[in-house]
Design a protein around this motif. Structure first.
Motif, PDB file in Angstrom:
ATOM      1  N   THR A  44       4.388 -10.650  -3.214  1.00  0.00           N
ATOM      2  CA  THR A  44       3.267  -9.764  -2.944  1.00  0.00           C
ATOM      3  C   THR A  44       2.182 -10.546  -2.224  1.00  0.00           C
ATOM      4  O   THR A  44       2.110 -11.770  -2.321  1.00  0.00           O
ATOM      5  N   ASN A  46      -2.111  -9.943  -0.553  1.00  0.00           N
ATOM      6  CA  ASN A  46      -3.282  -9.102  -0.372  1.00  0.00           C
ATOM      7  C   ASN A  46      -3.840  -9.403   1.007  1.00  0.00           C
ATOM      8  O   ASN A  46      -4.219 -10.537   1.290  1.00  0.00           O
ATOM      9  N   GLN A  50      -5.739  -4.751   1.229  1.00  0.00           N
ATOM     10  CA  GLN A  50      -4.544  -3.929   1.029  1.00  0.00           C
ATOM     11  C   GLN A  50      -3.491  -4.776   0.323  1.00  0.00           C
ATOM     12  O   GLN A  50      -3.124  -5.839   0.795  1.00  0.00           O
ATOM     13  N   SER A  51      -3.006  -4.311  -0.819  1.00  0.00           N
ATOM     14  CA  SER A  51      -1.993  -5.036  -1.575  1.00  0.00           C
ATOM     15  C   SER A  51      -0.609  -4.603  -1.090  1.00  0.00           C
ATOM     16  O   SER A  51      -0.282  -3.420  -1.084  1.00  0.00           O
ATOM     17  N   LYS A  53       3.798  -5.447  -1.012  1.00  0.00           N
ATOM     18  CA  LYS A  53       4.935  -6.117  -1.638  1.00  0.00           C
ATOM     19  C   LYS A  53       6.129  -6.038  -0.702  1.00  0.00           C
ATOM     20  O   LYS A  53       6.251  -5.122   0.105  1.00  0.00           O
ATOM     21  N   TRP A  59       7.623  -4.951   4.288  1.00  0.00           N
ATOM     22  CA  TRP A  59       6.390  -5.011   3.524  1.00  0.00           C
ATOM     23  C   TRP A  59       5.922  -3.593   3.283  1.00  0.00           C
ATOM     24  O   TRP A  59       5.744  -2.818   4.212  1.00  0.00           O
ATOM     25  N   GLU A  62       1.583  -1.338  -1.967  1.00  0.00           N
ATOM     26  CA  GLU A  62       1.821  -1.038  -3.374  1.00  0.00           C
ATOM     27  C   GLU A  62       1.185   0.272  -3.794  1.00  0.00           C
ATOM     28  O   GLU A  62       1.666   0.959  -4.670  1.00  0.00           O
ATOM     29  N   THR A  63       0.090   0.652  -3.155  1.00  0.00           N
ATOM     30  CA  THR A  63      -0.598   1.879  -3.520  1.00  0.00           C
ATOM     31  C   THR A  63       0.047   3.100  -2.887  1.00  0.00           C
ATOM     32  O   THR A  63      -0.331   4.216  -3.188  1.00  0.00           O
TER      33      THR A  63
END
Length: 111
Positions: A44, A46, A50-51, A53, A59, A62-63
């Motif tokens: 993962t 950041n 923006q996070s 994974k 890629w 995550e949200t």
């Protein structure tokens, strides 16, 4: 023959103890993986708040939102873009055919 004998004769070091100082070798495999951190999970990161994974070679946010656009919305936009490109290609082909019908060919005028 040297006068005082061989001046360089290092002593042999005693062998090391074979027993480990750690008791991790007594643990089962799953406990060792937890203790040693061998279960990495998915990478993962950041980036600009923006996070993300890494799953299946891509890629993924995550949200579920990538750059302010929902993943399903992005997929819908890609499909719509492909439809418009195909329609554009068809219209170009029709224009070419109509121009061929209206304009006289160079070979017809010369012949």
């Amino acid at each position: 023959m040297p006068l005082f004998g061989n001046t360089f004769s290092p002593k042999k070091t005693p062998p090391r103890k074979s027993a480990s100082l750690s008791n991790l070798h007594n643990l089962d495999r799953s406990t060792r993986e937890v203790e040693l951190g061998l279960d990495y999970g998915t990478p993962t990161m950041n980036l600009a708040g923006q996070s993300l994974k890494f799953e299946n070679g891509q890629w993924i946010a995550e949200t579920g939102i990538s750059g302010g656009v929902d993943r399903r919305e992005a997929q819908r936009l890609r499909r719509r873009n492909q439809q418009l490109e195909e329609e554009n290609n068809l219209l170009r082909l029709k224009v070419d055919i109509l121009l061929d019908m209206v304009l006289p060919h160079q070979t017809d005028a010369a012949g």
